[in-house]
Every structure is written in C-alpha cells, then in structure tokens.
Design a protein around this motif. Structure first.
Motif, short mmCIF file in Angstrom:
data_model
loop_
_atom_site.label_atom_id
_atom_site.label_comp_id
_atom_site.label_asym_id
_atom_site.label_seq_id
_atom_site.Cartn_x
_atom_site.Cartn_y
_atom_site.Cartn_z
N PHE A 1 32.25 -14.16 -31.81
CA PHE A 1 31.89 -15.37 -31.06
C PHE A 1 33.11 -15.94 -30.35
O PHE A 1 33.05 -16.26 -29.16
N CYS B 1 24.14 -23.75 -30.87
CA CYS B 1 25.50 -23.26 -30.66
C CYS B 1 26.41 -24.45 -30.37
O CYS B 1 26.05 -25.34 -29.61
N CYS C 1 27.22 -23.94 -26.31
CA CYS C 1 26.21 -23.99 -25.25
C CYS C 1 24.89 -24.61 -25.69
O CYS C 1 24.02 -24.87 -24.86
N SER D 1 22.39 -23.25 -27.31
CA SER D 1 21.23 -22.40 -27.62
C SER D 1 21.22 -22.03 -29.11
O SER D 1 22.23 -22.17 -29.80
N CYS E 1 25.53 -15.93 -30.88
CA CYS E 1 24.88 -16.74 -29.85
C CYS E 1 24.50 -15.82 -28.70
O CYS E 1 25.38 -15.22 -28.08
N CYS F 1 26.23 -17.26 -25.23
CA CYS F 1 27.71 -17.17 -25.10
C CYS F 1 28.20 -15.71 -25.19
O CYS F 1 29.23 -15.38 -24.63
ZN LIG Z 1 26.48 -20.42 -27.23
#
Ligand SMILES: [Zn+2]
Length: 275
Positions: A173, A248, A251, A253, A268, A271
C-alpha cells in the motif's frame, strides 16, 4: 505469526540476558529433553536471527534453532527470587540462570543443530532487511523472473526473509503497488522503493514491538527512536491490514481482502491500481 522484527528483538534480548553465561537448559514438557541435555551447562556464545528463524550458539559448535511458527512464544524474565520458578503451560525449553528465566512455548521448531546446518538454513533464506549488509539483489533476481504475484513473493521466505502478512500488505500500500502484479512486471525502481521502505520500517518495529507503517506514527516513532526514548505503542494503526470494508485513509474507497499465499491480503483497489 511473529514477523522478523519480533525475532530480531528476541535474539537481542536473549543475547543481553545470556551471553557468556552457562544456563541450565531443560524441557519441562519433555519434548526437547534430549536437546536440552546437550545444551545444558554450556556457555551461551551469542544469539542472532535471520527472518523468522532464531539461532543461539553455545560453546563447542552446538546451535539452538527455533522457529516460533504461528503460535509460539519465547518470554525472558528477570528472576524475582531464588529457587524454582513454577512452570506455566507447555514449556518446550527453559533457559535458567541466577538472573533470568526464559521459557519457549508452542514453537514450530526447536532443535540442536551443527554449524553446517545453520549455514544451510541461512543459505535457503532470502535477505533479511534487519541483518547487517543484506543483499537485496538476491531477492530482486527471484522477483524479476517470477510470474507469481508480488504479494505472494513478499511472503516467500526464500525471496525475502522476515516479512509476514502485515508488512507485505502495508508496504505494498505504502508504495501503491498492485498486489497481484506478477514479479516479472515489477519495475526495478518499484522494488528498490519496497526494499528501502522495509529497511526503514523494520527497525521501528524492533524499537516499539509493533508494526508501524502509517506516516504520522512512523514520523513520531522515528523522532522518538532518534531521541533514544521510545514509549511502547498501545495502539497500532494500519493503512490496510485488517481494515477490510473500512474506508482507505488516502482515497476513501473500501479496503478489500482476499487470501493470497495462505493468508488474508488487504489492499485498496483504487490506490493500488495498475498504472
Ligand atoms: Zn485508497
């Protein structure tokens, strides 16, 4: 499962407690009775770790090899009083001196091995970012020719040693890498960034006993480490690990999860989209 930073701290603590002593070694549970008899009374030379493996050298070329596996624990306590320390639970191995008692419970592996076997075990393991002068080229060569997903390769101890499920999800991530991208499609610069990030993050794990990956916490802990005063973290934040369904942090989501290499991977989808 304990990741490399836990084993590194354990080796350091065993070394501090036992180096130069002749501990009484026993197996209260009995399963390691023969090995304990070999080691008992010998001088403890030093302890070290490589990835998730712990090695302790005793005099005359006898090495203790431990792998904690999923549920193993190795506790080291200062003795509060003279006399027998009661045995709690299934203790495979006990190291006792006048000052310390260390108990190993539930390991995947606990054995006495020769220097040749130590070398062979270490030779099978990929570079460990916590070891002095690790060679990331060895990992890169394996990644660059593999069709397996990078999330799977990071968990493979022959590629990279010490990285477990938390670090792999978090570092992918942090570097915005699609976890399903095959190793051979990973760019060199991306691998370099993953490696440097692990080299940077793992010592913070050693210092705090927790896996620290979220930028604010990383900055805070790094400053504390530099100042030589680290408070043990009570709460660990993560970007994606065990945050499935939650938004997230970058972002918004939903964080997703799927089993990859036998463990739940978290990521994610936005991302870490392929670019
Ligand atoms: Zn994200």
């Amino acid at each position: 499962m304990p990741e490399g930073h836990t084993l590194f701290a354990l080796a350091r603590d065993l070394d501090a407690a036992y180096r130069g002593t002749q501990p009484t070694v026993s197996s209260p549970q009995g399963k390691f009775a023969a090995g304990a008899a070999v080691l008992s009374g010998r001088t403890f030379v030093h302890a070290t770790s490589w990835g998730k493996h712990l090695f302790a050298e005793f005099e005359d070329d006898a090495w203790l090899h431990v792998h904690l596996g999923l549920i193993g624990t190795f506790s080291i306590d200062e003795r509060q009083y003279a006399g027998e320390v009661p045995v709690v639970g299934q203790v495979r191995l006990r190291l006792a001196t006048d000052e310390h008692v260390a108990d190993l419970r539930g390991p995947n592996l606990c054995a006495v091995i020769t220097p040749d076997v130590v070398e062979a075990v270490m030779a099978r393991l990929g570079p460990d970012p916590l070891r002095p002068e690790p060679d990331p080229e060895i990992a890169w060569r394996k990644i660059a020719r593999s069709a397996k997903a990078i999330a799977e390769l990071l968990m493979d101890q022959s590629v990279l040693a010490g990285i477990g499920n938390v670090y792999r999800s978090e570092v992918l991530f942090r570097q915005r890498v699609d976890p399903f991208r095959p190793g051979k499609e990973i760019r060199r610069t991306t691998w370099d960034a993953i490696w440097l990030d692990l080299v940077d993050l793992l010592p913070l794990g050693v210092a705090t006993g927790k896996i620290v990956t979220v930028a604010e916490q990383v900055d805070e802990i790094r400053a504390e480490v530099a100042a030589g005063q680290v408070d043990r973290l009570t709460e660990r934040l993560s970007y994606v690990y065990k945050r499935q369904g939650e938004p997230c942090r970058v972002c918004g989501s939903r964080i997703r999860t799927r089993v990859v290499a036998g463990r739940n991977l978290f990521w994610c989808g936005r991302c870490q989209r392929r670019r």
